[in-house]
Design an enzyme around this catalytic site. Structure first.
Site, short mmCIF file in Angstrom:
data_model
loop_
_atom_site.label_atom_id
_atom_site.label_comp_id
_atom_site.label_asym_id
_atom_site.label_seq_id
_atom_site.Cartn_x
_atom_site.Cartn_y
_atom_site.Cartn_z
N ASN A 198 0.82 -1.23 0.00
CA ASN A 198 0.00 0.00 0.00
C ASN A 198 0.85 1.26 0.00
OD1 ASN A 198 -2.08 -1.80 2.25
ND2 ASN A 198 -2.56 -1.42 0.10
N LEU A 202 4.12 -1.94 -9.24
CA LEU A 202 3.18 -2.63 -10.11
C LEU A 202 2.98 -1.94 -11.46
CD1 LEU A 202 0.44 -3.62 -7.49
CD2 LEU A 202 2.48 -4.89 -8.21
N GLY A 252 6.62 -0.60 -3.48
CA GLY A 252 6.14 -1.97 -3.49
C GLY A 252 4.70 -2.10 -3.89
N ASP A 253 4.15 -1.08 -4.55
CA ASP A 253 2.73 -1.13 -4.95
C ASP A 253 2.56 -0.31 -6.22
OD1 ASP A 253 -0.24 -1.30 -4.73
OD2 ASP A 253 0.24 -2.04 -2.73
N ASP A 254 1.35 0.22 -6.46
CA ASP A 254 1.11 0.98 -7.69
C ASP A 254 2.10 2.15 -7.80
OD1 ASP A 254 -1.03 -0.70 -8.08
OD2 ASP A 254 -2.51 0.73 -7.32
#
Length: 433
Positions: free
Chosen positions: A223, A269, A245-247
């Site tokens: 998140n 991502l 570690g995410d979008d």
């Protein structure tokens, strides 16, 4: 008749004048240090200026920061010096007008998890909240390439231990009801959760921004989106670098006329459209998105689109479904890929549902249409150009994928990536399902 020598009288007058001057300087210095009132920087700049200085032996510099915004937030300038500012209280500095903010130092947020969980500011969507609301009309926030917001994120990564959307875990910065504004040259490191949320805003430029939110131990930096937009129009991202570690950048409910250009993404991502369709029977849109000249290193995808199923299971932020609306006129062009790892450089799923629950992937009524994915080169770790799982209840249509030159480095020797996975995709251009 006085017999005091003239030289003694002159010395006394000069001494009094000197004492008055010193008192004036000391008074002005105290005002500047504590940002109690604006000071005039000189005849060449009529804007009142509040210089924010850290408080001696203080564990929380929030009071002097809030004073600066109160006194110089309308028509003034606020200057953060090359110092470290301790932030241990939520900040709501909205409603600014014609305000310039220069950050030369570091704002570092405290580690008191219980305080932030009980006091973070609610966004009113997905149960999300924030440590700082900043907004207004015609505001300019400049970091000059080194002004830094440090969220002490490792404390949060360890605390939530991979749990998704932990309630009241704060975003680092929320740009709230900003119009005709510029944010540039800022650095965000170890953000607490989502780095930046742009909400209820119009005509905002965000450029030359660096984000690095990565875990230094086995706990994932989940998140830690680089930026998210919702209920906002005409938002432009230029020259972003995101390591997370995410979008990398995510566009959510009612994001329209969004541009993302000339940016580089690492480890996350990729560019995300959604998730969306989470609120049952609520109509939302994502429309007119242009993403150009993006370089990706070890990201999961170049770009992906995700909606919730048409069946409501649980409630936001980790449950939901059954939302209505559409995403249309989405263009992703000129991507350079370096070891994308997931199935398909381009990915669509309409199967998002509550964690651990299998939903019906063919039930979503949220429609995806008029999507263009062109001119993508480089190397990936998959034989698939695209994997697209669209809903049978509302099939995707008008998808174009052209100008693809990708090599699958997962094979020895390397092979051309040229496969497509499709379900419920109509009216394609440049490929066949």
């Amino acid at each position: 008749m006085s017999t005091t020598p003239f030289s003694v009288k002159l010395f006394s007058v000069l001494a009094l004048l000197l004492l008055a001057f010193i008192s004036s300087v000391l008074a002005e210095s105290e005002t500047s240090a504590n940002s109690k009132a604006p000071i005039k920087p000189g005849n060449n700049d009529p804007r009142p200026t509040c210089v924010v200085k850290t408080l001696l032996n203080s564990t929380d510099d929030t009071p002097v920061i809030l004073d600066a915004f109160k006194n110089c937030g309308h028509g003034g300038s606020i200057v953060f010096l090359n110092q470290t500012y301790n932030i241990n209280t939520v900040m709501n500095t909205t409603g600014l007008r014609d305000c310039e903010i220069d950050i030369y130092g570091t704002l570092i947020w405290g580690k008191n998890i219980s305080y932030w969980l009980n006091n973070s500011l609610p966004l009113g969507y997905q149960n999300q909240s924030s440590a700082w609301f900043l907004g207004g009309d015609n505001i300019k926030v400049r970091g000059h390439g080194y002004g830094t917001l440090d969220g002490n994120g490792q404390t949060w990564y360890d605390f939530v231990n991979g749990a998704s959307n932990y309630p009241h875990r704060p975003h680092a910065l929320t740009i709230w009801k900003a119009t005709n504004s510029i944010f540039e040259g800022l650095r965000f490191v170890q953000s607490q959760m989502w780095t930046m949320t742009v909400i209820h805003s119009q005509n905002v430029l965000l450029q030359d921004i660096y984000v690095n939110s990565t875990s230094h131990d086995s706990k994932p930096a989940r998140n830690t989106d680089g930026a998210d937009t919702m209920f906002s129009d005409h938002i432009t991202f230029k020259r972003w670098t995101v390591v997370n570690g995410d979008d990398s950048i995510s566009l959510k409910a009612n994001s329209t006329n969004i541009v993302i250009q000339d940016s580089t993404f690492y480890k996350g991502l990729g560019v995300a459209i959604g998730s969306i369709g989470q609120y049952k029977d609520v109509f939302e849109t994502i429309e007119n998105v242009y993403v150009d000249n993006i370089t990706c290193y070890n990201t999961a995808y170049a770009a992906y689109i995700k909606t919730w199923t048409g069946q409501q299971v649980g409630y936001p932020p980790n449950g939901g479904g059954g939302g209505l609306g559409y995403a249309q006129n989405l263009t992703f062009t000129n991507f350079k890929m370096h070891n994308t790892t997931k199935t398909g450089a381009f990915y669509i799923t309409q199967c998002t549902t509550f964690s651990g629950v299998a939903g019906d992937c063919n039930t979503s009524l949220f429609n995806l249409r008029d999507i263009h994915f062109t001119n993508i080169t480089g190397d990936v770790g998959t034989s698939y150009v695209a994997s697209m799982q669209c809903s049978a209840a509302s099939p995707c249509s008008g998808i174009e994928i052209e100008g693809v030159d990708l090599m699958d480095v997962a094979t020895v020797p390397e092979t051309v990536t040229g496969l497509f996975k499709c379900s419920n995709v109509l009216n394609t251009t440049g490929f066949s399902c």
